[in-house]
Design a protein around this motif. Structure first.
Motif, short mmCIF file in Angstrom:
data_model
loop_
_atom_site.label_atom_id
_atom_site.label_comp_id
_atom_site.label_asym_id
_atom_site.label_seq_id
_atom_site.Cartn_x
_atom_site.Cartn_y
_atom_site.Cartn_z
N ASN A 176 0.83 -1.21 0.00
CA ASN A 176 0.00 0.00 0.00
C ASN A 176 0.86 1.26 0.00
O ASN A 176 0.58 2.22 -0.72
N ARG A 177 1.92 1.25 0.82
CA ARG A 177 2.78 2.44 0.91
C ARG A 177 3.50 2.70 -0.41
O ARG A 177 3.61 3.86 -0.84
N LEU A 178 3.99 1.64 -1.04
CA LEU A 178 4.75 1.79 -2.28
C LEU A 178 3.87 1.74 -3.52
O LEU A 178 4.35 1.89 -4.64
N ARG A 179 2.58 1.47 -3.33
CA ARG A 179 1.62 1.38 -4.42
C ARG A 179 2.01 0.29 -5.41
O ARG A 179 1.99 0.47 -6.62
N LEU A 180 2.35 -0.86 -4.86
CA LEU A 180 2.65 -2.04 -5.68
C LEU A 180 1.41 -2.92 -5.74
O LEU A 180 0.73 -3.13 -4.74
N LYS A 181 1.12 -3.46 -6.91
CA LYS A 181 -0.11 -4.21 -7.11
C LYS A 181 0.06 -5.71 -6.96
O LYS A 181 -0.92 -6.44 -6.80
#
Length: 310
Positions: free
Chosen positions: A113-118
């Motif tokens: 969530n913090r790094l916006r990785l899916k």
């Protein structure tokens, strides 16, 4: 309306400026959602006051960076490193290991969530796939848990603790799947987080780990009582099928695997984090990732690719 332009393989596209997108980008510095939103509003106002109606994404990044440097140089540096990470041609591959109950799944979710990785996968899921491929007769170890895999070893070694021998055998099988996912991610340029007890420093092929876009963390819970409490909390959840009794009966074995994981991390110079505070753990991981993969060196190489997250 302020339009953000970007180049995609020689073509130009436009989209509206979004304070929401910018706020999420700024929050990589852990400044809080409210502060991030306030800064995004200030930057929007700055653009409006300067009569900007259209701006390239890279020019906008410079505006944002200049604005942040006036506020706090450390926030500006984190933003710069985050943008470099997001625009790099290399995928970011994060490996999070740790014994049962230390929180690898929770931390992987928060970090994504913090790094916006899916993309996020558990080694338990890899293990389940391999169980379908390997029968109990062919590989009895894989059909046990990591902490009781030693029960399936037909002939135990006299030179190594049987719990650790079983754990190593268990990891060796699942590691085939882990390496396959890493290789695919590198080949396809897919950023991913892989988490679970089977992520053990020193077990993955050295030529894979030599890639500077792969980083591994080992989580621990050093205090025994706190570690037990994690299982109490986990087993209260209605979706957990394994009983608390199962974990408690094997708690000593779980602690042995943790000791082995720490030893492997120390030998292989990997980051060890005592996961007592969720926010502190996430901050350490984010800072390590930004320090290792961030910077200005990779920014110019991606001007031909779409980049719309400021």
């Amino acid at each position: 309306m302020i339009w953000i332009t970007s180049d995609v393989d020689g073509n130009v596209y436009k989209e509206p400026f979004s304070k929401g997108i910018l706020s999420r980008s700024l929050n990589i510095s852990d400044i809080g959602a409210q502060k991030a939103h306030e800064i995004a509003c200030d930057i929007e106002m700055e653009l409006i006051e300067n009569g900007v109606t259209e701006i390239h994404s890279y020019e906008l990044a410079e505006v944002i960076l200049t604005h942040l440097e006036k506020i706090d140089s450390s926030i500006a540096n984190k933003y710069k490193n985050w943008r470099s990470l997001r625009t790099s041609e290399k995928p970011l591959i994060i490996l999070i290991g740790g014994a049962s109950g230390v929180g690898t799944s929770s931390m992987a979710f928060e970090l994504a969530n913090r790094l916006r990785l899916k993309n996020l996968i558990s080694t338990d899921m890899i293990r389940e796939v391999m169980r379908k491929m390997l029968s109990k007769d062919l590989s009895p170890v894989i059909h046990k848990s990591s902490f009781d895999a030693h029960e399936s070893i037909r002939t135990t070694s006299i030179s190594i603790d049987n719990v650790i021998e079983g754990f190593v055998s268990h990891v060796d099988v699942v590691n085939v799947g882990i390496e396959a996912i890493i290789e695919r991610s590198v080949k396809e340029g897919i950023s991913i987080i892989i988490e679970g007890v089977h992520v053990v420093p020193g077990f993955i092929k050295p030529d894979l780990m030599e890639n500077n876009n792969i980083i591994i963390f080992t989580l621990t819970v050093d205090d025994e009582e706190s570690h037990k409490q994690r299982f109490y909390s986990r087993c209260r959840q209605p979706w957990v099928k394994r009983s608390l009794e199962k974990y408690m009966d094997n708690f000593d074995a779980i602690r042995k695997t943790q000791k082995f994981l720490k030893q492997q991390a120390t030998i292989n110079d990997s980051r060890i984090i005592d996961n007592m505070d969720i926010n502190k753990t996430i901050d350490i991981m984010v800072n390590d990732i930004l320090d290792k993969f961030g910077g200005v060196d990779n920014v110019e190489q991606q001007k031909s690719k779409r980049h719309n997250d400021y």
